[in-house]
Design a protein around this motif. Structure first.
Motif, PDB file in Angstrom:
ATOM      1  N   THR A 104      13.054  -2.417  -3.772  1.00  0.00           N
ATOM      2  CA  THR A 104      12.994  -0.992  -4.105  1.00  0.00           C
ATOM      3  C   THR A 104      12.672  -0.727  -5.569  1.00  0.00           C
ATOM      4  O   THR A 104      12.118   0.320  -5.889  1.00  0.00           O
ATOM      5  CB  THR A 104      14.305  -0.277  -3.726  1.00  0.00           C
ATOM      6  N   TYR A 105      12.967  -1.671  -6.463  1.00  0.00           N
ATOM      7  CA  TYR A 105      12.618  -1.455  -7.862  1.00  0.00           C
ATOM      8  C   TYR A 105      11.113  -1.557  -8.086  1.00  0.00           C
ATOM      9  O   TYR A 105      10.618  -1.183  -9.130  1.00  0.00           O
ATOM     10  CB  TYR A 105      13.364  -2.411  -8.791  1.00  0.00           C
ATOM     11  N   ASP A 106      10.378  -2.069  -7.130  1.00  0.00           N
ATOM     12  CA  ASP A 106       8.923  -2.154  -7.220  1.00  0.00           C
ATOM     13  C   ASP A 106       8.239  -1.133  -6.315  1.00  0.00           C
ATOM     14  O   ASP A 106       7.071  -1.265  -5.986  1.00  0.00           O
ATOM     15  CB  ASP A 106       8.444  -3.559  -6.813  1.00  0.00           C
ATOM     16  N   LEU A 107       8.953  -0.102  -5.910  1.00  0.00           N
ATOM     17  CA  LEU A 107       8.434   0.833  -4.923  1.00  0.00           C
ATOM     18  C   LEU A 107       8.496   2.260  -5.453  1.00  0.00           C
ATOM     19  O   LEU A 107       9.533   2.713  -5.917  1.00  0.00           O
ATOM     20  CB  LEU A 107       9.280   0.720  -3.648  1.00  0.00           C
ATOM     21  N   LEU A 108       7.371   2.930  -5.420  1.00  0.00           N
ATOM     22  CA  LEU A 108       7.312   4.354  -5.752  1.00  0.00           C
ATOM     23  C   LEU A 108       6.550   5.068  -4.644  1.00  0.00           C
ATOM     24  O   LEU A 108       5.832   4.444  -3.870  1.00  0.00           O
ATOM     25  CB  LEU A 108       6.624   4.586  -7.095  1.00  0.00           C
ATOM     26  N   ALA A 109       6.707   6.378  -4.595  1.00  0.00           N
ATOM     27  CA  ALA A 109       6.033   7.168  -3.569  1.00  0.00           C
ATOM     28  C   ALA A 109       5.289   8.326  -4.205  1.00  0.00           C
ATOM     29  O   ALA A 109       5.718   8.855  -5.226  1.00  0.00           O
ATOM     30  CB  ALA A 109       7.053   7.694  -2.562  1.00  0.00           C
ATOM     31  N   ARG A 110       4.187   8.697  -3.593  1.00  0.00           N
ATOM     32  CA  ARG A 110       3.423   9.864  -4.039  1.00  0.00           C
ATOM     33  C   ARG A 110       3.869  11.073  -3.234  1.00  0.00           C
ATOM     34  O   ARG A 110       4.177  10.968  -2.045  1.00  0.00           O
ATOM     35  CB  ARG A 110       1.932   9.654  -3.818  1.00  0.00           C
ATOM     36  N   ASP A 111       3.872  12.238  -3.876  1.00  0.00           N
ATOM     37  CA  ASP A 111       4.217  13.479  -3.193  1.00  0.00           C
ATOM     38  C   ASP A 111       3.384  13.627  -1.932  1.00  0.00           C
ATOM     39  O   ASP A 111       2.181  13.350  -1.935  1.00  0.00           O
ATOM     40  CB  ASP A 111       3.968  14.683  -4.102  1.00  0.00           C
ATOM     41  N   PRO A 112       4.005  14.078  -0.849  1.00  0.00           N
ATOM     42  CA  PRO A 112       3.266  14.186   0.411  1.00  0.00           C
ATOM     43  C   PRO A 112       2.290  15.364   0.428  1.00  0.00           C
ATOM     44  O   PRO A 112       2.492  16.364  -0.250  1.00  0.00           O
ATOM     45  CB  PRO A 112       4.375  14.390   1.448  1.00  0.00           C
ATOM     46  N   THR A 113       1.237  15.199   1.201  1.00  0.00           N
ATOM     47  CA  THR A 113       0.324  16.274   1.537  1.00  0.00           C
ATOM     48  C   THR A 113       0.415  16.415   3.048  1.00  0.00           C
ATOM     49  O   THR A 113       0.018  15.510   3.784  1.00  0.00           O
ATOM     50  CB  THR A 113      -1.125  15.932   1.121  1.00  0.00           C
ATOM     51  N   LYS A 114       1.008  17.508   3.469  1.00  0.00           N
ATOM     52  CA  LYS A 114       1.306  17.724   4.887  1.00  0.00           C
ATOM     53  C   LYS A 114       2.147  16.558   5.396  1.00  0.00           C
ATOM     54  O   LYS A 114       3.198  16.282   4.846  1.00  0.00           O
ATOM     55  CB  LYS A 114       0.037  17.936   5.687  1.00  0.00           C
ATOM     56  N   ASP A 115       1.662  15.851   6.406  1.00  0.00           N
ATOM     57  CA  ASP A 115       2.454  14.761   6.987  1.00  0.00           C
ATOM     58  C   ASP A 115       2.096  13.395   6.405  1.00  0.00           C
ATOM     59  O   ASP A 115       2.563  12.375   6.863  1.00  0.00           O
ATOM     60  CB  ASP A 115       2.293  14.724   8.506  1.00  0.00           C
ATOM     61  N   GLN A 116       1.265  13.370   5.365  1.00  0.00           N
ATOM     62  CA  GLN A 116       0.787  12.111   4.795  1.00  0.00           C
ATOM     63  C   GLN A 116       1.377  11.875   3.410  1.00  0.00           C
ATOM     64  O   GLN A 116       1.497  12.792   2.607  1.00  0.00           O
ATOM     65  CB  GLN A 116      -0.740  12.137   4.703  1.00  0.00           C
ATOM     66  N   PHE A 117       1.750  10.618   3.138  1.00  0.00           N
ATOM     67  CA  PHE A 117       2.244  10.241   1.817  1.00  0.00           C
ATOM     68  C   PHE A 117       1.814   8.807   1.526  1.00  0.00           C
ATOM     69  O   PHE A 117       1.321   8.108   2.405  1.00  0.00           O
ATOM     70  CB  PHE A 117       3.777  10.389   1.722  1.00  0.00           C
ATOM     71  N   GLU A 118       1.978   8.401   0.277  1.00  0.00           N
ATOM     72  CA  GLU A 118       1.600   7.048  -0.126  1.00  0.00           C
ATOM     73  C   GLU A 118       2.799   6.320  -0.706  1.00  0.00           C
ATOM     74  O   GLU A 118       3.584   6.904  -1.447  1.00  0.00           O
ATOM     75  CB  GLU A 118       0.497   7.085  -1.186  1.00  0.00           C
ATOM     76  N   LEU A 119       2.904   5.042  -0.357  1.00  0.00           N
ATOM     77  CA  LEU A 119       3.847   4.139  -0.998  1.00  0.00           C
ATOM     78  C   LEU A 119       3.052   3.254  -1.938  1.00  0.00           C
ATOM     79  O   LEU A 119       1.989   2.755  -1.571  1.00  0.00           O
ATOM     80  CB  LEU A 119       4.554   3.259   0.033  1.00  0.00           C
ATOM     81  N   VAL A 120       3.560   3.041  -3.134  1.00  0.00           N
ATOM     82  CA  VAL A 120       2.896   2.208  -4.127  1.00  0.00           C
ATOM     83  C   VAL A 120       3.799   1.020  -4.434  1.00  0.00           C
ATOM     84  O   VAL A 120       4.954   1.193  -4.817  1.00  0.00           O
ATOM     85  CB  VAL A 120       2.609   2.999  -5.419  1.00  0.00           C
ATOM     86  N   ASN A 121       3.267  -0.180  -4.232  1.00  0.00           N
ATOM     87  CA  ASN A 121       3.972  -1.404  -4.577  1.00  0.00           C
ATOM     88  C   ASN A 121       3.579  -1.755  -6.007  1.00  0.00           C
ATOM     89  O   ASN A 121       2.451  -2.170  -6.263  1.00  0.00           O
ATOM     90  CB  ASN A 121       3.587  -2.528  -3.603  1.00  0.00           C
ATOM     91  N   LEU A 122       4.494  -1.555  -6.950  1.00  0.00           N
ATOM     92  CA  LEU A 122       4.196  -1.791  -8.364  1.00  0.00           C
ATOM     93  C   LEU A 122       3.923  -3.255  -8.665  1.00  0.00           C
ATOM     94  O   LEU A 122       3.236  -3.576  -9.624  1.00  0.00           O
ATOM     95  CB  LEU A 122       5.349  -1.300  -9.243  1.00  0.00           C
ATOM     96  N   LYS A 123       4.447  -4.134  -7.849  1.00  0.00           N
ATOM     97  CA  LYS A 123       4.284  -5.574  -8.108  1.00  0.00           C
ATOM     98  C   LYS A 123       2.837  -6.020  -7.938  1.00  0.00           C
ATOM     99  O   LYS A 123       2.314  -6.784  -8.729  1.00  0.00           O
ATOM    100  CB  LYS A 123       5.199  -6.378  -7.198  1.00  0.00           C
ATOM    101  N   ASN A 124       2.173  -5.518  -6.890  1.00  0.00           N
ATOM    102  CA  ASN A 124       0.798  -5.964  -6.646  1.00  0.00           C
ATOM    103  C   ASN A 124      -0.221  -4.822  -6.649  1.00  0.00           C
ATOM    104  O   ASN A 124      -1.399  -5.045  -6.417  1.00  0.00           O
ATOM    105  CB  ASN A 124       0.715  -6.746  -5.333  1.00  0.00           C
ATOM    106  N   GLY A 125       0.226  -3.609  -6.901  1.00  0.00           N
ATOM    107  CA  GLY A 125      -0.680  -2.468  -6.978  1.00  0.00           C
ATOM    108  C   GLY A 125      -1.144  -1.925  -5.629  1.00  0.00           C
ATOM    109  O   GLY A 125      -1.928  -0.985  -5.578  1.00  0.00           O
ATOM    110  N   GLU A 126      -0.647  -2.502  -4.547  1.00  0.00           N
ATOM    111  CA  GLU A 126      -1.065  -2.058  -3.225  1.00  0.00           C
ATOM    112  C   GLU A 126      -0.586  -0.625  -2.969  1.00  0.00           C
ATOM    113  O   GLU A 126       0.542  -0.264  -3.285  1.00  0.00           O
ATOM    114  CB  GLU A 126      -0.495  -2.982  -2.160  1.00  0.00           C
TER     115      GLU A 126
END
Length: 152
Positions: free
Chosen positions: A62-84
């Motif tokens: 979880t310390y390598d995990l961030l999320a982008r604000d959702p647009t409708k029902d879609q959101f993004e998870l960002v893995n800080l460790k590998n940029g995925e």
């Protein structure tokens, strides 16, 4: 992947949320489980009337995990460790918003735990061995995690 190093800092593993998600691009059915110390995303399918789950990605601390604000029902998870960046869809806009809130709640919790650990005298080199460079720098600079802006 060893999931116990950071757990020693955050305490006993706690369940935060679980639920079905879909990959935004393909509609592939996924099932996510979020704990206070890591998130597991699995591929789910039903065979012979029974649900089967297999890891879709390695667990993300979880310390390598961030999320982008959702647009409708879609959101993004960002893995800080590998940029995925993983683009996901929930069943509703409210669920997507809840996922982002819960991911960021765990990220903030981990931030606080790491700051306290550093204040208590844990050497930076030891912290370095358990978190990504970006997450470590964010902690050392005192930058509290926030949701990332929309990218769609």
């Amino acid at each position: 992947l060893t999931l116990d190093t950071f757990t020693k800092l955050v305490g006993q593993r706690k369940f935060v949320r679980k639920g079905p998600l879909r990959k935004a691009s393909s509609g592939k059915h996924l099932y996510a489980i979020l704990f206070n110390d890591f998130m597991m995303i699995t591929v789910s399918d039903r065979r012979g009337g029974v649900w089967h789950y297999e890891p879709y990605r390695l667990p993300i601390q979880t310390y390598d995990l961030l999320a982008r604000d959702p647009t409708k029902d879609q959101f993004e998870l960002v893995n800080l460790k590998n940029g995925e960046v993983l683009q996901l869809r929930a069943d509703t806009a409210a669920e997507a918003s809840d996922w982002v809130k819960d991911v960021m709640k765990t990220a903030n919790y981990c931030y606080e735990v790491m700051c306290e650990a550093l204040r208590s005298g844990i050497q930076v080199s030891k912290v370095k061995s358990v978190i990504s460079a970006e997450a470590r720098n964010r902690i050392l600079l005192g930058t509290k995690p926030t949701t990332l802006g929309k990218r769609f």
